[in-house]
Motif scaffolding. Structure first.
Motif, PDB file in Angstrom:
ATOM      1  N   CYS A  79      14.821   0.650   1.501  1.00  0.00           N
ATOM      2  CA  CYS A  79      14.978   0.146   3.369  1.00  0.00           C
ATOM      3  C   CYS A  79      16.647  -0.364   4.094  1.00  0.00           C
ATOM      4  N   MET A  80      17.432  -1.347   2.964  1.00  0.00           N
ATOM      5  CA  MET A  80      18.994  -0.880   2.961  1.00  0.00           C
ATOM      6  C   MET A  80      19.175   0.040   2.828  1.00  0.00           C
ATOM      7  N   GLY A  81      18.871   1.018   1.741  1.00  0.00           N
ATOM      8  CA  GLY A  81      19.602   1.868   0.905  1.00  0.00           C
ATOM      9  C   GLY A  81      18.676   2.491   0.149  1.00  0.00           C
ATOM     10  N   ALA A  95       1.051  -1.578   0.265  1.00  0.00           N
ATOM     11  CA  ALA A  95      -0.035   0.163  -0.519  1.00  0.00           C
ATOM     12  C   ALA A  95       0.841   1.248  -0.088  1.00  0.00           C
ATOM     13  N   VAL A  96       1.691   1.289   0.502  1.00  0.00           N
ATOM     14  CA  VAL A  96       2.474   2.588   0.532  1.00  0.00           C
ATOM     15  C   VAL A  96       3.272   2.573  -0.538  1.00  0.00           C
ATOM     16  N   LEU A  97       3.475   1.531  -1.487  1.00  0.00           N
ATOM     17  CA  LEU A  97       4.457   1.146  -2.424  1.00  0.00           C
ATOM     18  C   LEU A  97       3.150   2.089  -3.599  1.00  0.00           C
ATOM     19  N   ALA A  98       1.716   1.388  -3.321  1.00  0.00           N
ATOM     20  CA  ALA A  98       0.867   2.326  -4.324  1.00  0.00           C
ATOM     21  C   ALA A  98       0.832   3.787  -4.389  1.00  0.00           C
ATOM     22  N   ALA A  99       1.251   3.702  -2.986  1.00  0.00           N
ATOM     23  CA  ALA A  99       0.447   5.916  -3.007  1.00  0.00           C
ATOM     24  C   ALA A  99       1.716   6.251  -3.380  1.00  0.00           C
ATOM     25  N   ARG A 100       2.986   5.647  -3.540  1.00  0.00           N
ATOM     26  CA  ARG A 100       4.050   6.355  -4.008  1.00  0.00           C
ATOM     27  C   ARG A 100       4.182   6.015  -5.679  1.00  0.00           C
ATOM     28  N   HIS A 101       3.719   5.784  -5.996  1.00  0.00           N
ATOM     29  CA  HIS A 101       3.676   5.016  -7.438  1.00  0.00           C
ATOM     30  C   HIS A 101       2.781   4.597  -7.898  1.00  0.00           C
ATOM     31  N   GLY A 102       2.166   4.374  -7.618  1.00  0.00           N
ATOM     32  CA  GLY A 102       0.644   4.608  -8.360  1.00  0.00           C
ATOM     33  C   GLY A 102       0.412   2.714  -8.349  1.00  0.00           C
ATOM     34  N   THR A 103      -0.794   2.363  -8.862  1.00  0.00           N
ATOM     35  CA  THR A 103      -1.071   0.767  -8.453  1.00  0.00           C
ATOM     36  C   THR A 103      -0.849   0.105 -10.289  1.00  0.00           C
ATOM     37  N   GLN A 104      -1.062   1.138 -11.333  1.00  0.00           N
ATOM     38  CA  GLN A 104      -0.742   0.684 -12.149  1.00  0.00           C
ATOM     39  C   GLN A 104       0.427   0.497 -12.867  1.00  0.00           C
ATOM     40  N   THR A 105       1.337   1.172 -12.505  1.00  0.00           N
ATOM     41  CA  THR A 105       3.013   1.258 -12.376  1.00  0.00           C
ATOM     42  C   THR A 105       3.576  -0.154 -12.924  1.00  0.00           C
ATOM     43  N   VAL A 164      10.913   3.846 -10.629  1.00  0.00           N
ATOM     44  CA  VAL A 164      12.307   4.606 -10.702  1.00  0.00           C
ATOM     45  C   VAL A 164      12.937   5.241  -9.462  1.00  0.00           C
ATOM     46  N   PRO A 165      13.519   5.137  -8.788  1.00  0.00           N
ATOM     47  CA  PRO A 165      14.864   5.454  -7.886  1.00  0.00           C
ATOM     48  C   PRO A 165      14.570   7.556  -7.884  1.00  0.00           C
ATOM     49  N   ASP A 166      13.504   8.066  -6.869  1.00  0.00           N
ATOM     50  CA  ASP A 166      12.956   9.572  -7.115  1.00  0.00           C
ATOM     51  C   ASP A 166      13.987  10.410  -6.535  1.00  0.00           C
ATOM     52  N   GLY A 167      14.810  10.247  -5.626  1.00  0.00           N
ATOM     53  CA  GLY A 167      15.812  11.000  -4.957  1.00  0.00           C
ATOM     54  C   GLY A 167      15.152  11.040  -3.505  1.00  0.00           C
ATOM     55  N   ARG A 168      14.137  10.572  -3.407  1.00  0.00           N
ATOM     56  CA  ARG A 168      13.042  11.233  -1.653  1.00  0.00           C
ATOM     57  C   ARG A 168      13.057   9.688  -1.279  1.00  0.00           C
ATOM     58  N   GLU A 169      14.209   8.832  -1.403  1.00  0.00           N
ATOM     59  CA  GLU A 169      14.053   7.632  -0.458  1.00  0.00           C
ATOM     60  C   GLU A 169      14.215   7.166   1.004  1.00  0.00           C
ATOM     61  N   ALA A 170      14.463   8.342   1.718  1.00  0.00           N
ATOM     62  CA  ALA A 170      15.050   8.563   2.780  1.00  0.00           C
ATOM     63  C   ALA A 170      13.177   7.865   3.229  1.00  0.00           C
ATOM     64  N   ASP A 171      12.398   9.857   2.581  1.00  0.00           N
ATOM     65  CA  ASP A 171      10.904   9.575   3.328  1.00  0.00           C
ATOM     66  C   ASP A 171      10.781   7.595   3.046  1.00  0.00           C
ATOM     67  N   LEU A 172      10.714   7.315   2.186  1.00  0.00           N
ATOM     68  CA  LEU A 172      10.042   6.289   1.668  1.00  0.00           C
ATOM     69  C   LEU A 172      10.099   4.933   2.715  1.00  0.00           C
ATOM     70  N   ARG A 173      11.642   4.855   3.035  1.00  0.00           N
ATOM     71  CA  ARG A 173      11.906   4.293   3.796  1.00  0.00           C
ATOM     72  C   ARG A 173      11.354   4.791   5.625  1.00  0.00           C
ATOM     73  N   GLY A 174      11.683   5.800   5.621  1.00  0.00           N
ATOM     74  CA  GLY A 174      10.803   5.821   7.092  1.00  0.00           C
ATOM     75  C   GLY A 174       9.546   5.173   6.633  1.00  0.00           C
ATOM     76  N   GLU A 175       8.087   5.464   5.736  1.00  0.00           N
ATOM     77  CA  GLU A 175       6.863   5.203   5.829  1.00  0.00           C
ATOM     78  C   GLU A 175       7.473   4.056   5.631  1.00  0.00           C
ATOM     79  N   LEU A 176       8.467   3.111   4.842  1.00  0.00           N
ATOM     80  CA  LEU A 176       8.164   1.781   4.872  1.00  0.00           C
ATOM     81  C   LEU A 176       8.655   0.862   6.269  1.00  0.00           C
TER      82      LEU A 176
END
Length: 125
Positions: free
Chosen positions: A108-110, A30-40, A46-58
């Motif tokens: 989550c690793m980096g 669900a977190v990935l779908a919110a970030r990248h959409g469900t149809q992707t 594609v890493p978008d430079g906001r992985e630190a934020d995504l890492r926290g959400e994950l």
């Protein structure tokens, strides 16, 4: 969550992991779908430079996944140059879901590296 089975030589080791609970898997997806959409397509993440934020959400959505990522990262930073996990318990999921979960683990690793030379995609195939 990451259990050492045996050393394989050349600072590499074989490890086992416990399966992620279905509820945690659903929250991570669900977190990935919110970030990248469900149809992707999962191969088009594609890493978008906001992985630190995504890492926290994950980490919040998937504490087990986050703990596994930390354990793998710690092994790679201290005692091993290679970590082999023969069975990650992902076989019950379709290929697209497995790709998404591996992308989440990598985040989550980096910061996953965009390795596709043309499209700059993270290649989780």
């Amino acid at each position: 969550m990451l259990n050492h089975v045996q050393d394989l030589g050349f600072r590499s080791g074989e490890f086992t992991v416990e399966p992620l609970p279905d509820a945690e898997t659903g929250r991570v997806l669900a977190v990935l779908a919110a970030r990248h959409g469900t149809q992707t397509d999962a191969t088009a993440l594609v890493p978008d430079g906001r992985e630190a934020d995504l890492r926290g959400e994950l980490a919040e959505a998937g504490p087990g996944l986050s703990a596994l990522a930390t354990a793998i990262r710690d092994r790679l930073e201290t005692s091993h140059s290679g970590v082999l996990i023969r069975r990650a318990h992902l076989g019950r999921h379709d290929l697209d879901t497995r790709r998404r979960l591996l992308y989440a683990l990598a985040v989550c690793m980096g910061a996953p590296t965009a390795t596709d030379r043309i499209d700059r995609k993270w290649c989780g195939t």
